[in-house]
Scaffold this motif. Sequence first.
Motif, PDB file in Angstrom:
ATOM      1  N   PRO A 134       0.785  -1.235   0.000  1.00  0.00           N
ATOM      2  CA  PRO A 134       0.000   0.000   0.000  1.00  0.00           C
ATOM      3  C   PRO A 134       0.818   1.287   0.000  1.00  0.00           C
ATOM      4  CG  PRO A 134       0.141  -0.846   2.225  1.00  0.00           C
ATOM      5  CD  PRO A 134       0.886  -1.834   1.351  1.00  0.00           C
ATOM      6  N   GLU A 135       2.118   1.184  -0.251  1.00  0.00           N
ATOM      7  CA  GLU A 135       2.993   2.339  -0.048  1.00  0.00           C
ATOM      8  C   GLU A 135       2.625   3.562  -0.878  1.00  0.00           C
ATOM      9  OE1 GLU A 135       5.500  -1.181   1.290  1.00  0.00           O
ATOM     10  OE2 GLU A 135       3.962  -0.770  -0.215  1.00  0.00           O
ATOM     11  N   THR A 136       2.152   3.367  -2.124  1.00  0.00           N
ATOM     12  CA  THR A 136       1.847   4.547  -2.948  1.00  0.00           C
ATOM     13  C   THR A 136       0.702   5.366  -2.364  1.00  0.00           C
ATOM     14  OG1 THR A 136       0.415   3.247  -4.422  1.00  0.00           O
ATOM     15  CG2 THR A 136       2.723   3.516  -5.081  1.00  0.00           C
ATOM     16  N   SER A 137      -0.125   4.769  -1.516  1.00  0.00           N
ATOM     17  CA  SER A 137      -1.190   5.528  -0.856  1.00  0.00           C
ATOM     18  C   SER A 137      -0.630   6.431   0.238  1.00  0.00           C
ATOM     19  CB  SER A 137      -2.235   4.577  -0.264  1.00  0.00           C
ATOM     20  OG  SER A 137      -1.713   3.864   0.843  1.00  0.00           O
ATOM     21  N   LEU A 138       0.650   6.245   0.567  1.00  0.00           N
ATOM     22  CA  LEU A 138       1.330   7.092   1.550  1.00  0.00           C
ATOM     23  C   LEU A 138       2.314   8.056   0.893  1.00  0.00           C
ATOM     24  CD1 LEU A 138       2.165   4.313   4.174  1.00  0.00           C
ATOM     25  CD2 LEU A 138       0.272   5.945   4.258  1.00  0.00           C
ATOM     26  N   GLY A 139       2.350   8.041  -0.443  1.00  0.00           N
ATOM     27  CA  GLY A 139       3.243   8.936  -1.154  1.00  0.00           C
ATOM     28  C   GLY A 139       4.665   8.428  -1.258  1.00  0.00           C
ATOM     29  N   VAL A 140       4.840   7.108  -1.147  1.00  0.00           N
ATOM     30  CA  VAL A 140       6.173   6.515  -1.218  1.00  0.00           C
ATOM     31  C   VAL A 140       6.042   5.200  -1.988  1.00  0.00           C
ATOM     32  CG1 VAL A 140       6.000   5.195   0.953  1.00  0.00           C
ATOM     33  CG2 VAL A 140       8.238   6.077   0.224  1.00  0.00           C
ATOM     34  N   ILE A 141       7.142   4.508  -2.229  1.00  0.00           N
ATOM     35  CA  ILE A 141       7.081   3.212  -2.896  1.00  0.00           C
ATOM     36  C   ILE A 141       7.636   2.142  -1.960  1.00  0.00           C
ATOM     37  CG2 ILE A 141       7.391   4.333  -5.146  1.00  0.00           C
ATOM     38  CD1 ILE A 141      10.218   2.997  -5.241  1.00  0.00           C
ATOM     39  N   PRO A 142       7.416   0.870  -2.259  1.00  0.00           N
ATOM     40  CA  PRO A 142       8.036  -0.178  -1.452  1.00  0.00           C
ATOM     41  C   PRO A 142       9.551   0.002  -1.444  1.00  0.00           C
ATOM     42  CG  PRO A 142       6.362  -1.111  -2.896  1.00  0.00           C
ATOM     43  CD  PRO A 142       6.547   0.309  -3.331  1.00  0.00           C
ATOM     44  N   GLY A 143      10.162  -0.110  -0.276  1.00  0.00           N
ATOM     45  CA  GLY A 143      11.592   0.149  -0.166  1.00  0.00           C
ATOM     46  C   GLY A 143      12.418  -1.001   0.359  1.00  0.00           C
ATOM     47  N   TYR A 144      11.762  -2.114   0.673  1.00  0.00           N
ATOM     48  CA  TYR A 144      12.494  -3.269   1.182  1.00  0.00           C
ATOM     49  C   TYR A 144      12.501  -4.405   0.153  1.00  0.00           C
ATOM     50  CZ  TYR A 144      12.618  -1.162   5.866  1.00  0.00           C
ATOM     51  OH  TYR A 144      12.852  -0.338   6.950  1.00  0.00           O
ATOM     52  N   GLY A 145      12.661  -4.033  -1.115  1.00  0.00           N
ATOM     53  CA  GLY A 145      12.760  -5.027  -2.175  1.00  0.00           C
ATOM     54  C   GLY A 145      11.449  -5.380  -2.839  1.00  0.00           C
ATOM     55  N   GLY A 146      10.361  -4.724  -2.440  1.00  0.00           N
ATOM     56  CA  GLY A 146       9.041  -5.102  -2.935  1.00  0.00           C
ATOM     57  C   GLY A 146       8.848  -4.939  -4.429  1.00  0.00           C
ATOM     58  N   THR A 147       9.365  -3.842  -5.004  1.00  0.00           N
ATOM     59  CA  THR A 147       9.185  -3.640  -6.450  1.00  0.00           C
ATOM     60  C   THR A 147       9.917  -4.701  -7.253  1.00  0.00           C
ATOM     61  OG1 THR A 147      11.100  -2.151  -6.640  1.00  0.00           O
ATOM     62  CG2 THR A 147       8.962  -1.139  -6.160  1.00  0.00           C
ATOM     63  N   GLN A 148      11.007  -5.211  -6.705  1.00  0.00           N
ATOM     64  CA  GLN A 148      11.804  -6.202  -7.420  1.00  0.00           C
ATOM     65  C   GLN A 148      11.266  -7.617  -7.237  1.00  0.00           C
ATOM     66  OE1 GLN A 148      14.437  -4.708  -9.359  1.00  0.00           O
ATOM     67  NE2 GLN A 148      13.074  -3.097  -8.585  1.00  0.00           N
ATOM     68  N   ARG A 149      11.046  -8.019  -6.007  1.00  0.00           N
ATOM     69  CA  ARG A 149      10.635  -9.408  -5.760  1.00  0.00           C
ATOM     70  C   ARG A 149       9.217  -9.678  -6.231  1.00  0.00           C
ATOM     71  NH1 ARG A 149      13.788  -8.443  -0.944  1.00  0.00           N
ATOM     72  NH2 ARG A 149      15.756  -9.573  -1.174  1.00  0.00           N
ATOM     73  N   LEU A 150       8.311  -8.709  -6.073  1.00  0.00           N
ATOM     74  CA  LEU A 150       6.940  -8.949  -6.515  1.00  0.00           C
ATOM     75  C   LEU A 150       6.882  -9.176  -8.017  1.00  0.00           C
ATOM     76  CD1 LEU A 150       3.977  -9.184  -5.681  1.00  0.00           C
ATOM     77  CD2 LEU A 150       3.734  -6.739  -6.104  1.00  0.00           C
ATOM     78  N   SER A 151       7.600  -8.360  -8.777  1.00  0.00           N
ATOM     79  CA  SER A 151       7.596  -8.535 -10.234  1.00  0.00           C
ATOM     80  C   SER A 151       8.276  -9.834 -10.640  1.00  0.00           C
ATOM     81  CB  SER A 151       8.263  -7.340 -10.925  1.00  0.00           C
ATOM     82  OG  SER A 151       9.581  -7.149 -10.454  1.00  0.00           O
ATOM     83  N   GLN A 152       9.291 -10.258  -9.894  1.00  0.00           N
ATOM     84  CA  GLN A 152       9.946 -11.536 -10.180  1.00  0.00           C
ATOM     85  C   GLN A 152       9.004 -12.709  -9.944  1.00  0.00           C
ATOM     86  OE1 GLN A 152      13.312 -11.433  -7.571  1.00  0.00           O
ATOM     87  NE2 GLN A 152      14.444  -9.942  -8.789  1.00  0.00           N
ATOM     88  N   ILE A 153       8.173 -12.596  -8.917  1.00  0.00           N
ATOM     89  CA  ILE A 153       7.316 -13.710  -8.532  1.00  0.00           C
ATOM     90  C   ILE A 153       6.020 -13.757  -9.349  1.00  0.00           C
ATOM     91  CG2 ILE A 153       5.977 -14.720  -6.640  1.00  0.00           C
ATOM     92  CD1 ILE A 153       8.097 -13.500  -4.722  1.00  0.00           C
ATOM     93  N   VAL A 154       5.353 -12.617  -9.517  1.00  0.00           N
ATOM     94  CA  VAL A 154       4.024 -12.634 -10.155  1.00  0.00           C
ATOM     95  C   VAL A 154       4.024 -12.056 -11.562  1.00  0.00           C
ATOM     96  CG1 VAL A 154       2.978 -12.431  -7.873  1.00  0.00           C
ATOM     97  CG2 VAL A 154       3.209 -10.384  -9.287  1.00  0.00           C
ATOM     98  N   GLY A 155       5.128 -11.474 -12.005  1.00  0.00           N
ATOM     99  CA  GLY A 155       5.180 -10.859 -13.326  1.00  0.00           C
ATOM    100  C   GLY A 155       4.994  -9.351 -13.264  1.00  0.00           C
ATOM    101  N   LYS A 156       5.481  -8.681 -14.291  1.00  0.00           N
ATOM    102  CA  LYS A 156       5.502  -7.219 -14.301  1.00  0.00           C
ATOM    103  C   LYS A 156       4.116  -6.596 -14.226  1.00  0.00           C
ATOM    104  CE  LYS A 156       7.176  -3.303 -17.082  1.00  0.00           C
ATOM    105  NZ  LYS A 156       7.906  -2.911 -18.312  1.00  0.00           N
ATOM    106  N   GLY A 157       3.187  -7.083 -15.046  1.00  0.00           N
ATOM    107  CA  GLY A 157       1.868  -6.468 -15.111  1.00  0.00           C
ATOM    108  C   GLY A 157       1.116  -6.546 -13.794  1.00  0.00           C
ATOM    109  N   ARG A 158       1.091  -7.721 -13.186  1.00  0.00           N
ATOM    110  CA  ARG A 158       0.388  -7.879 -11.919  1.00  0.00           C
ATOM    111  C   ARG A 158       1.066  -7.072 -10.818  1.00  0.00           C
ATOM    112  NH1 ARG A 158      -0.881 -14.310 -12.752  1.00  0.00           N
ATOM    113  NH2 ARG A 158      -2.988 -14.056 -13.591  1.00  0.00           N
TER     114      ARG A 158
END
Length: 260
Positions: A134-158
């Motif tokens: 939910p980080e973008t709802s706080l004006g920030v992005i995931p900072g503990y590897g979330g943008t990288q690992r999530l896309s690796q696991i579920v794919g870029k679009g999801r």
Amino acid sequence: MSYNNILSDYQNGITTITINRPKKLNALNKETIQELHEAFDEADKDKNTKVIIVTGSGEKAFVAGADISEFAHFNVEEGGKLAAQGQKLLFDFVENLSTPVIAAVNGFALGGGLELAMACHFRVTSTNARMGLPETSLGVIPGYGGTQRLSQIVGKGRAMEMIMTAGMIDANQALSYGLVNHVVEQEGLLEFCESIAGKIMRNSSVAISEAIKAVNANYKDGVNGYEVEIKAFGDCFGTEDFTEGTTAFLEKRKADFPGK
């Protein structure tokens, strides 16, 4: 070792680490991240521990996110340092442990909670689990590897959709995405994870450690995973576990791996 925010318990080859801040829905603060690092490190160095399970206390949350009150006032430099230190101390550290780590997700896994679950080698969730970044709802992005690992696991679009909408997905959707391996009733979650751990413990801990290293190499920039696999494969031939495993196979008996 005693902790303020977590519990660590060893039983029959399994160390179970429980994040124990139920009044805060097990949110991650600096102290908890440090304690988790120490508990994971201790379990990984313990030759009797063959599998680590990490979960949250209570029935509501695995980890409901980071403790926002700790960083709401941070500036650019402090924010960058927070992410770098957290990734090194916990999230990258867990991903690269030589001991298998199973996330038993019992409820909400949001923000840093989902990032911790994704850093584990695989995930099992209870039916009531809800997962999201939910980080973008706080004006920030995931900072503990979330943008990288999530896309690796579920794919870029999801991954893009989950991050951009800041929404949650339920356990069955997480299963369909491949974000989790299994969904079970909450009361049987730990028992189910322990049953998987039992299957893991039948095999060579040395070979499993090398397999973790080889699989992770596929996701590291500038690293040839095939070369890492070849070296790891060759290294296995020099282990006592290889001798025992192949001898047991030829003698048609169950292997008793020494873990060396």
